[in-house]
Design a protein around this motif. Structure first.
Motif, short mmCIF file in Angstrom:
data_model
loop_
_atom_site.label_atom_id
_atom_site.label_comp_id
_atom_site.label_asym_id
_atom_site.label_seq_id
_atom_site.Cartn_x
_atom_site.Cartn_y
_atom_site.Cartn_z
N ASP A 119 -10.98 -2.86 6.82
CA ASP A 119 -11.53 -1.50 6.81
C ASP A 119 -10.44 -0.49 6.46
O ASP A 119 -10.72 0.53 5.84
CB ASP A 119 -12.14 -1.18 8.18
CG ASP A 119 -13.05 0.03 8.13
OD1 ASP A 119 -13.63 0.30 7.07
OD2 ASP A 119 -13.17 0.71 9.17
N GLY A 120 -9.21 -0.80 6.83
CA GLY A 120 -8.08 0.07 6.52
C GLY A 120 -7.53 -0.15 5.11
O GLY A 120 -6.53 0.46 4.74
N GLY A 121 -8.16 -1.03 4.34
CA GLY A 121 -7.75 -1.23 2.96
C GLY A 121 -6.80 -2.39 2.74
O GLY A 121 -6.24 -2.54 1.65
N ASP A 122 -6.61 -3.24 3.74
CA ASP A 122 -5.71 -4.38 3.62
C ASP A 122 -6.36 -5.49 2.79
O ASP A 122 -7.28 -6.18 3.25
CB ASP A 122 -5.34 -4.90 5.01
CG ASP A 122 -4.30 -6.00 4.98
OD1 ASP A 122 -4.01 -6.54 3.89
OD2 ASP A 122 -3.77 -6.33 6.06
N GLU A 123 -5.90 -5.65 1.56
CA GLU A 123 -6.45 -6.65 0.65
C GLU A 123 -6.29 -8.07 1.20
O GLU A 123 -7.15 -8.92 1.01
CB GLU A 123 -5.76 -6.57 -0.72
CG GLU A 123 -6.09 -5.33 -1.50
CD GLU A 123 -7.53 -5.31 -1.99
OE1 GLU A 123 -8.06 -6.37 -2.33
OE2 GLU A 123 -8.11 -4.21 -2.01
#
Length: 186
Positions: free
Chosen positions: A17-21
């Motif tokens: 959700d925080g953008g961690d691929e």
């Protein structure tokens, strides 16, 4: 650097959700087999199966914060994959019914045949006004001898799993244009 395989789903979803691929990659790696197995159990055509899998992952992206119990993510994904398969069945049934309704009756009058020819002409005029990629999809998939999804995907640069939804959107667009032309009297 990879996310440790011992990381819980709760932490993975928060990181994703925080953008961690890497978190997304780990989720997909953990559950790809499950999603694929559920979809395969419905025995869809290859392109529809790819659509169902992509839609399942898209639903997770869209509703990642609505997953109540992250440790039961596998069940959530299996249920979602099943629903997406059923949705594709419903969509394809509607398209087949529409296509069967469009088959002309050989015993129709000359006037009816003229109206049919005019309808076909108007439909192809609408298709010719589509953007190039959309026009190519419609022409390739609805030709006398339609090409496979793989060939159309290569010709248009659209991923094979996106052709089904693209096709549905284009059909809807053509139908709306056709219906609005009838109202206007064109």
């Amino acid at each position: 650097m990879t996310v440790p395989s011992s990381t819980g789903n709760d932490q993975l979803l928060r990181s994703a959700d925080g953008g961690d691929e890497r978190a997304w990659t780990e989720i997909v790696e953990r559950y790809r087999g499950l999603v694929s197995a559920v979809v395969r159990s419905y025995r869809l055509q290859d392109a529809d199966a790819h659509d169902a899998e992509q839609r399942t992952w898209l639903r997770l992206v869209e509703h990642r914060d609505a997953v109540r119990d992250p440790e039961r993510l596998g069940g959530w994904l299996a249920t979602t994959a099943s629903r997406e398969c059923l949705r594709i069945f419903r969509e394809s049934r509607a398209v087949v019914t529409d296509e069967l309704d469009a088959v002309p009756d050989p015993h129709r009058t000359v006037e009816d045949q003229v109206v049919d020819a005019d309808t076909v002409s108007r439909l192809w005029m609408i298709v010719s006004a589509l953007p190039p990629r959309g026009r190519t999809i419609m022409m390739e998939l609805f030709a006398e001898e339609p090409r496979s999804y793989a060939e159309v995907a290569q010709a248009t640069g659209i991923p094979i799993g996106s052709l089904g939804p693209s096709r549905a959107r284009l059909i809807d667009r053509v139908r709306r244009s056709f219906d609005s032309d009838l109202v206007v009297g064109v």
